[in-house]
Design a protein around this motif. Sequence first.
Motif, PDB file in Angstrom:
ATOM      1  N   ALA A 162       0.840  -1.196   0.000  1.00  9.72           N
ATOM      2  CA  ALA A 162       0.000   0.000   0.000  1.00  9.72           C
ATOM      3  C   ALA A 162       0.876   1.248   0.000  1.00  9.72           C
ATOM      4  O   ALA A 162       0.603   2.211  -0.729  1.00  9.72           O
ATOM      5  CB  ALA A 162      -0.936  -0.003   1.209  1.00  9.72           C
ATOM      6  N   PHE A 163       1.932   1.225   0.790  1.00 10.54           N
ATOM      7  CA  PHE A 163       2.830   2.388   0.850  1.00 10.54           C
ATOM      8  C   PHE A 163       3.559   2.577  -0.478  1.00 10.54           C
ATOM      9  O   PHE A 163       3.637   3.696  -0.996  1.00 10.54           O
ATOM     10  CB  PHE A 163       3.836   2.224   1.992  1.00 10.54           C
ATOM     11  CG  PHE A 163       4.749   3.404   2.136  1.00 10.54           C
ATOM     12  CD1 PHE A 163       4.288   4.589   2.673  1.00 10.54           C
ATOM     13  CD2 PHE A 163       6.073   3.344   1.714  1.00 10.54           C
ATOM     14  CE1 PHE A 163       5.113   5.699   2.801  1.00 10.54           C
ATOM     15  CE2 PHE A 163       6.896   4.439   1.837  1.00 10.54           C
ATOM     16  CZ  PHE A 163       6.423   5.614   2.378  1.00 10.54           C
ATOM     17  N   VAL A 164       4.082   1.488  -1.043  1.00  7.59           N
ATOM     18  CA  VAL A 164       4.804   1.586  -2.313  1.00  7.59           C
ATOM     19  C   VAL A 164       3.893   2.149  -3.399  1.00  7.59           C
ATOM     20  O   VAL A 164       4.264   3.070  -4.136  1.00  7.59           O
ATOM     21  CB  VAL A 164       5.370   0.203  -2.718  1.00  7.59           C
ATOM     22  CG1 VAL A 164       5.843   0.204  -4.161  1.00  7.59           C
ATOM     23  CG2 VAL A 164       6.508  -0.192  -1.802  1.00  7.59           C
ATOM     24  N   PHE A 165       2.669   1.612  -3.504  1.00  9.91           N
ATOM     25  CA  PHE A 165       1.762   2.097  -4.542  1.00  9.91           C
ATOM     26  C   PHE A 165       1.283   3.527  -4.260  1.00  9.91           C
ATOM     27  O   PHE A 165       1.041   4.295  -5.193  1.00  9.91           O
ATOM     28  CB  PHE A 165       0.588   1.146  -4.726  1.00  9.91           C
ATOM     29  CG  PHE A 165       0.978  -0.095  -5.486  1.00  9.91           C
ATOM     30  CD1 PHE A 165       1.394  -0.012  -6.803  1.00  9.91           C
ATOM     31  CD2 PHE A 165       0.950  -1.334  -4.874  1.00  9.91           C
ATOM     32  CE1 PHE A 165       1.769  -1.145  -7.509  1.00  9.91           C
ATOM     33  CE2 PHE A 165       1.324  -2.473  -5.568  1.00  9.91           C
ATOM     34  CZ  PHE A 165       1.738  -2.380  -6.889  1.00  9.91           C
ATOM     35  N   ALA A 166       1.170   3.894  -3.012  1.00  9.87           N
ATOM     36  CA  ALA A 166       0.796   5.280  -2.679  1.00  9.87           C
ATOM     37  C   ALA A 166       1.879   6.241  -3.155  1.00  9.87           C
ATOM     38  O   ALA A 166       1.575   7.315  -3.694  1.00  9.87           O
ATOM     39  CB  ALA A 166       0.573   5.424  -1.170  1.00  9.87           C
ATOM     40  N   VAL A 167       3.138   5.860  -2.982  1.00 10.33           N
ATOM     41  CA  VAL A 167       4.244   6.698  -3.468  1.00 10.33           C
ATOM     42  C   VAL A 167       4.224   6.732  -4.995  1.00 10.33           C
ATOM     43  O   VAL A 167       4.398   7.786  -5.605  1.00 10.33           O
ATOM     44  CB  VAL A 167       5.607   6.188  -2.946  1.00 10.33           C
ATOM     45  CG1 VAL A 167       6.756   6.941  -3.599  1.00 10.33           C
ATOM     46  CG2 VAL A 167       5.694   6.326  -1.427  1.00 10.33           C
ATOM     47  N   PHE A 168       3.998   5.572  -5.622  1.00 11.63           N
ATOM     48  CA  PHE A 168       3.940   5.529  -7.087  1.00 11.63           C
ATOM     49  C   PHE A 168       2.835   6.435  -7.618  1.00 11.63           C
ATOM     50  O   PHE A 168       3.018   7.113  -8.623  1.00 11.63           O
ATOM     51  CB  PHE A 168       3.691   4.105  -7.587  1.00 11.63           C
ATOM     52  CG  PHE A 168       4.878   3.192  -7.452  1.00 11.63           C
ATOM     53  CD1 PHE A 168       6.152   3.674  -7.263  1.00 11.63           C
ATOM     54  CD2 PHE A 168       4.715   1.830  -7.522  1.00 11.63           C
ATOM     55  CE1 PHE A 168       7.240   2.834  -7.144  1.00 11.63           C
ATOM     56  CE2 PHE A 168       5.793   0.965  -7.403  1.00 11.63           C
ATOM     57  CZ  PHE A 168       7.061   1.471  -7.219  1.00 11.63           C
ATOM     58  N   CYS A 173       5.926   7.356 -12.492  1.00 12.49           N
ATOM     59  CA  CYS A 173       7.102   7.099 -13.323  1.00 12.49           C
ATOM     60  C   CYS A 173       6.623   6.416 -14.600  1.00 12.49           C
ATOM     61  O   CYS A 173       5.541   5.841 -14.633  1.00 12.49           O
ATOM     62  CB  CYS A 173       8.073   6.168 -12.605  1.00 12.49           C
ATOM     63  SG  CYS A 173       9.127   6.999 -11.437  1.00 12.49           S
ATOM     64  N   PRO A 174       7.433   6.422 -15.651  1.00 16.43           N
ATOM     65  CA  PRO A 174       6.998   5.772 -16.882  1.00 16.43           C
ATOM     66  C   PRO A 174       6.876   4.253 -16.749  1.00 16.43           C
ATOM     67  O   PRO A 174       6.095   3.627 -17.451  1.00 16.43           O
ATOM     68  CB  PRO A 174       8.075   6.145 -17.893  1.00 16.43           C
ATOM     69  CG  PRO A 174       9.169   6.790 -17.149  1.00 16.43           C
ATOM     70  CD  PRO A 174       8.680   7.129 -15.786  1.00 16.43           C
ATOM     71  N   PHE A 175       7.655   3.630 -15.859  1.00 15.20           N
ATOM     72  CA  PHE A 175       7.541   2.187 -15.662  1.00 15.20           C
ATOM     73  C   PHE A 175       8.032   1.827 -14.267  1.00 15.20           C
ATOM     74  O   PHE A 175       8.774   2.575 -13.640  1.00 15.20           O
ATOM     75  CB  PHE A 175       8.349   1.416 -16.723  1.00 15.20           C
ATOM     76  CG  PHE A 175       9.816   1.758 -16.725  1.00 15.20           C
ATOM     77  CD1 PHE A 175      10.712   1.076 -15.921  1.00 15.20           C
ATOM     78  CD2 PHE A 175      10.296   2.778 -17.537  1.00 15.20           C
ATOM     79  CE1 PHE A 175      12.054   1.400 -15.914  1.00 15.20           C
ATOM     80  CE2 PHE A 175      11.636   3.110 -17.534  1.00 15.20           C
ATOM     81  CZ  PHE A 175      12.523   2.412 -16.732  1.00 15.20           C
ATOM     82  N   TYR A 176       7.595   0.669 -13.806  1.00 10.91           N
ATOM     83  CA  TYR A 176       7.982   0.173 -12.486  1.00 10.91           C
ATOM     84  C   TYR A 176       8.399  -1.272 -12.624  1.00 10.91           C
ATOM     85  O   TYR A 176       7.805  -2.029 -13.393  1.00 10.91           O
ATOM     86  CB  TYR A 176       6.807   0.241 -11.492  1.00 10.91           C
ATOM     87  CG  TYR A 176       6.254   1.623 -11.312  1.00 10.91           C
ATOM     88  CD1 TYR A 176       6.935   2.566 -10.577  1.00 10.91           C
ATOM     89  CD2 TYR A 176       5.041   1.986 -11.883  1.00 10.91           C
ATOM     90  CE1 TYR A 176       6.432   3.840 -10.405  1.00 10.91           C
ATOM     91  CE2 TYR A 176       4.530   3.263 -11.724  1.00 10.91           C
ATOM     92  CZ  TYR A 176       5.237   4.177 -10.990  1.00 10.91           C
ATOM     93  OH  TYR A 176       4.742   5.437 -10.825  1.00 10.91           O
ATOM     94  N   ILE A 177       9.365  -1.670 -11.856  1.00  9.55           N
ATOM     95  CA  ILE A 177       9.785  -3.064 -11.829  1.00  9.55           C
ATOM     96  C   ILE A 177       9.678  -3.525 -10.379  1.00  9.55           C
ATOM     97  O   ILE A 177      10.365  -2.997  -9.495  1.00  9.55           O
ATOM     98  CB  ILE A 177      11.228  -3.252 -12.330  1.00  9.55           C
ATOM     99  CG1 ILE A 177      11.315  -2.785 -13.774  1.00  9.55           C
ATOM    100  CG2 ILE A 177      11.668  -4.697 -12.170  1.00  9.55           C
ATOM    101  CD1 ILE A 177      12.721  -2.775 -14.331  1.00  9.55           C
ATOM    102  N   LEU A 178       8.809  -4.465 -10.130  1.00 13.47           N
ATOM    103  CA  LEU A 178       8.655  -5.018  -8.791  1.00 13.47           C
ATOM    104  C   LEU A 178       9.122  -6.470  -8.850  1.00 13.47           C
ATOM    105  O   LEU A 178       8.465  -7.320  -9.424  1.00 13.47           O
ATOM    106  CB  LEU A 178       7.204  -4.943  -8.337  1.00 13.47           C
ATOM    107  CG  LEU A 178       6.636  -3.535  -8.205  1.00 13.47           C
ATOM    108  CD1 LEU A 178       5.149  -3.601  -7.862  1.00 13.47           C
ATOM    109  CD2 LEU A 178       7.383  -2.766  -7.145  1.00 13.47           C
ATOM    110  N   ASP A 179      10.251  -6.740  -8.278  1.00 13.37           N
ATOM    111  CA  ASP A 179      10.821  -8.082  -8.300  1.00 13.37           C
ATOM    112  C   ASP A 179      10.729  -8.657  -6.896  1.00 13.37           C
ATOM    113  O   ASP A 179      11.076  -7.996  -5.921  1.00 13.37           O
ATOM    114  CB  ASP A 179      12.272  -8.023  -8.766  1.00 13.37           C
ATOM    115  CG  ASP A 179      12.882  -9.398  -8.961  1.00 13.37           C
ATOM    116  OD1 ASP A 179      12.113 -10.357  -9.156  1.00 13.37           O
ATOM    117  OD2 ASP A 179      14.129  -9.494  -8.925  1.00 13.37           O
TER     118      ASP A 179
END
Length: 183
Positions: A162-168, A173-179
Amino acid sequence: RQEIDRRLERLERRRAQIGPVNPLAEREYEEAREHVERLQAQREDTERGMRELETLIRDIDREIERAFEQTFEATAKNFEEMVEHLFPGGRGRLRRVSLRPVREAERPSGEQEVPGDAEPEPEEEEEERDELGVEIEVTPAGKSTRKLSLLSGGEKSLVALAFVFAVFLARPCPFYILDEVEA
């Protein structure tokens, strides 16, 4: 003649007491004076540069604080929405907290504060700002408000997402990589 000889002897003794005369002293004095003038000019340039840098640092600090506040407000709003989606019926919020009481509590018991009459370090002379941190509060549906340390592993992961997506959402950004998100 005897009077002149005595006077000549006396003058020679006085000259011997003065010591050797440096015929280059006048030129050396001029060189030293020019060197001092160059150093004074360099010092003035350095001081002017330091004043300009301090002004620039203050301006940048204000801009950083302004940008952080805007991002924080947007992130806090987005976090509340994300928590509502990830924890149906739950609530969450981000809030700013002062870290000063925590830092003072962490001070070792043998370490004492600097007395008021002691000279402050140069960094302390400038205005003291509160160090602020961000606290995350989450209330899953049917539970009371809890610290993150009291949540289960799955709940912690959902809060982190939730925090990561709230910042996003606040700063796209043009793209995100979540590994390895599950980790």
